[in-house]
Design a protein around this motif. Structure first.
Motif, PDB file in Angstrom:
ATOM      1  N   ILE A  38       0.856  -1.184   0.000  1.00 10.37           N
ATOM      2  CA  ILE A  38       0.000   0.000   0.000  1.00 10.37           C
ATOM      3  C   ILE A  38       0.890   1.232   0.000  1.00 10.37           C
ATOM      4  O   ILE A  38       1.786   1.334   0.853  1.00 10.37           O
ATOM      5  CB  ILE A  38      -0.920   0.020   1.249  1.00 10.37           C
ATOM      6  CG1 ILE A  38      -1.781  -1.244   1.310  1.00 10.37           C
ATOM      7  CG2 ILE A  38      -1.779   1.276   1.262  1.00 10.37           C
ATOM      8  CD1 ILE A  38      -2.542  -1.421   2.619  1.00 10.37           C
ATOM      9  N   PRO A  39       0.679   2.171  -0.915  1.00 11.87           N
ATOM     10  CA  PRO A  39       1.499   3.388  -0.901  1.00 11.87           C
ATOM     11  C   PRO A  39       1.436   4.057   0.478  1.00 11.87           C
ATOM     12  O   PRO A  39       0.352   4.268   1.039  1.00 11.87           O
ATOM     13  CB  PRO A  39       0.855   4.267  -1.974  1.00 11.87           C
ATOM     14  CG  PRO A  39       0.161   3.301  -2.885  1.00 11.87           C
ATOM     15  CD  PRO A  39      -0.300   2.167  -1.994  1.00 11.87           C
ATOM     16  N   HIS A  40       2.615   4.371   1.032  1.00  8.90           N
ATOM     17  CA  HIS A  40       2.708   4.857   2.408  1.00  8.90           C
ATOM     18  C   HIS A  40       1.874   6.103   2.657  1.00  8.90           C
ATOM     19  O   HIS A  40       1.161   6.189   3.659  1.00  8.90           O
ATOM     20  CB  HIS A  40       4.177   5.096   2.785  1.00  8.90           C
ATOM     21  CG  HIS A  40       4.346   5.474   4.218  1.00  8.90           C
ATOM     22  ND1 HIS A  40       4.468   6.773   4.616  1.00  8.90           N
ATOM     23  CD2 HIS A  40       4.381   4.720   5.339  1.00  8.90           C
ATOM     24  CE1 HIS A  40       4.577   6.807   5.934  1.00  8.90           C
ATOM     25  NE2 HIS A  40       4.530   5.572   6.390  1.00  8.90           N
ATOM     26  N   LYS A  41       1.956   7.092   1.780  1.00  9.47           N
ATOM     27  CA  LYS A  41       1.200   8.345   1.989  1.00  9.47           C
ATOM     28  C   LYS A  41      -0.298   8.073   1.991  1.00  9.47           C
ATOM     29  O   LYS A  41      -1.040   8.634   2.792  1.00  9.47           O
ATOM     30  CB  LYS A  41       1.540   9.369   0.903  1.00  9.47           C
ATOM     31  CG  LYS A  41       2.830  10.092   1.136  1.00  9.47           C
ATOM     32  CD  LYS A  41       2.697  10.977   2.331  1.00  9.47           C
ATOM     33  CE  LYS A  41       3.514  12.232   2.170  1.00  9.47           C
ATOM     34  NZ  LYS A  41       3.572  12.983   3.392  1.00  9.47           N
ATOM     35  N   PHE A  42      -0.745   7.230   1.065  1.00 14.98           N
ATOM     36  CA  PHE A  42      -2.162   6.865   0.983  1.00 14.98           C
ATOM     37  C   PHE A  42      -2.591   6.149   2.265  1.00 14.98           C
ATOM     38  O   PHE A  42      -3.648   6.411   2.832  1.00 14.98           O
ATOM     39  CB  PHE A  42      -2.390   6.001  -0.249  1.00 14.98           C
ATOM     40  CG  PHE A  42      -3.819   5.868  -0.693  1.00 14.98           C
ATOM     41  CD1 PHE A  42      -4.757   6.872  -0.506  1.00 14.98           C
ATOM     42  CD2 PHE A  42      -4.238   4.711  -1.341  1.00 14.98           C
ATOM     43  CE1 PHE A  42      -6.070   6.734  -0.934  1.00 14.98           C
ATOM     44  CE2 PHE A  42      -5.547   4.564  -1.775  1.00 14.98           C
ATOM     45  CZ  PHE A  42      -6.460   5.580  -1.571  1.00 14.98           C
TER      46      PHE A  42
END
Length: 153
Positions: A38-42
């Motif tokens: 999962i993209p960290h910022k998201f």
């Protein structure tokens, strides 16, 4: 009905927490991000929504991270989706109970209500603990075992 990327990631993040928090230590967002792709910022935004929704707790600092706010057996998939996406089923962004139709379209309302009832029945009947234990309830397993469930019409 569509399951958004946000909802899919949220369920996966909560599942990761359920499996990893056996020792009680918080789990870092970086760990969840790496394990689930999962993209960290998201993910940070999703975890914030889950915290505000009472699904997870967070702790700051070197030993900080996230943990479930309650027992995974008391968190349904519906709880997680509602925390990040709002109502489970909507029509044009409205809850079906808020809609009115006239004329030949009147039979649509009970159709949308029935759809919502069925979706809720499944998502409210499956807990994070069920998924973590690979023990989906029998009605869900039975539906998924139907060959037609795997076909794309």
């Amino acid at each position: 009905m569509r399951i958004s990327a946000r909802a899919d990631y949220a369920v996966r993040a909560v599942l990761e927490l359920a499996v990893r928090q056996t020792g009680g230590d918080p789990v870092k967002a970086e760990t969840i991000s790496a394990e689930q792709g999962i993209p960290h910022k998201f993910l940070e935004g999703i975890l914030g929504d889950l915290r505000r929704g009472g699904i997870v707790e967070s702790r700051r600092g070197g030993g900080g991270g996230y943990r479930l706010a309650r027992d995974p057996a008391r968190i349904t998939v519906a709880d997680v989706i509602r925390a990040v996406d709002g109502p489970i089923v909507s029509v044009r962004g409205e809850r079906p109970t808020g809609l009115t139709y006239t004329g030949t379209a009147q039979p649509l309302l009970p159709l949308w209500i029935a759809l919502r009832a069925n979706v809720r029945k499944i998502l409210e009947g499956v807990t994070v603990a069920d998924i973590a234990a690979d023990a989906l309830p029998a009605p869900v397993r039975d539906l998924a075992a139907e060959p037609a469930a795997w076909e794309n019409p």
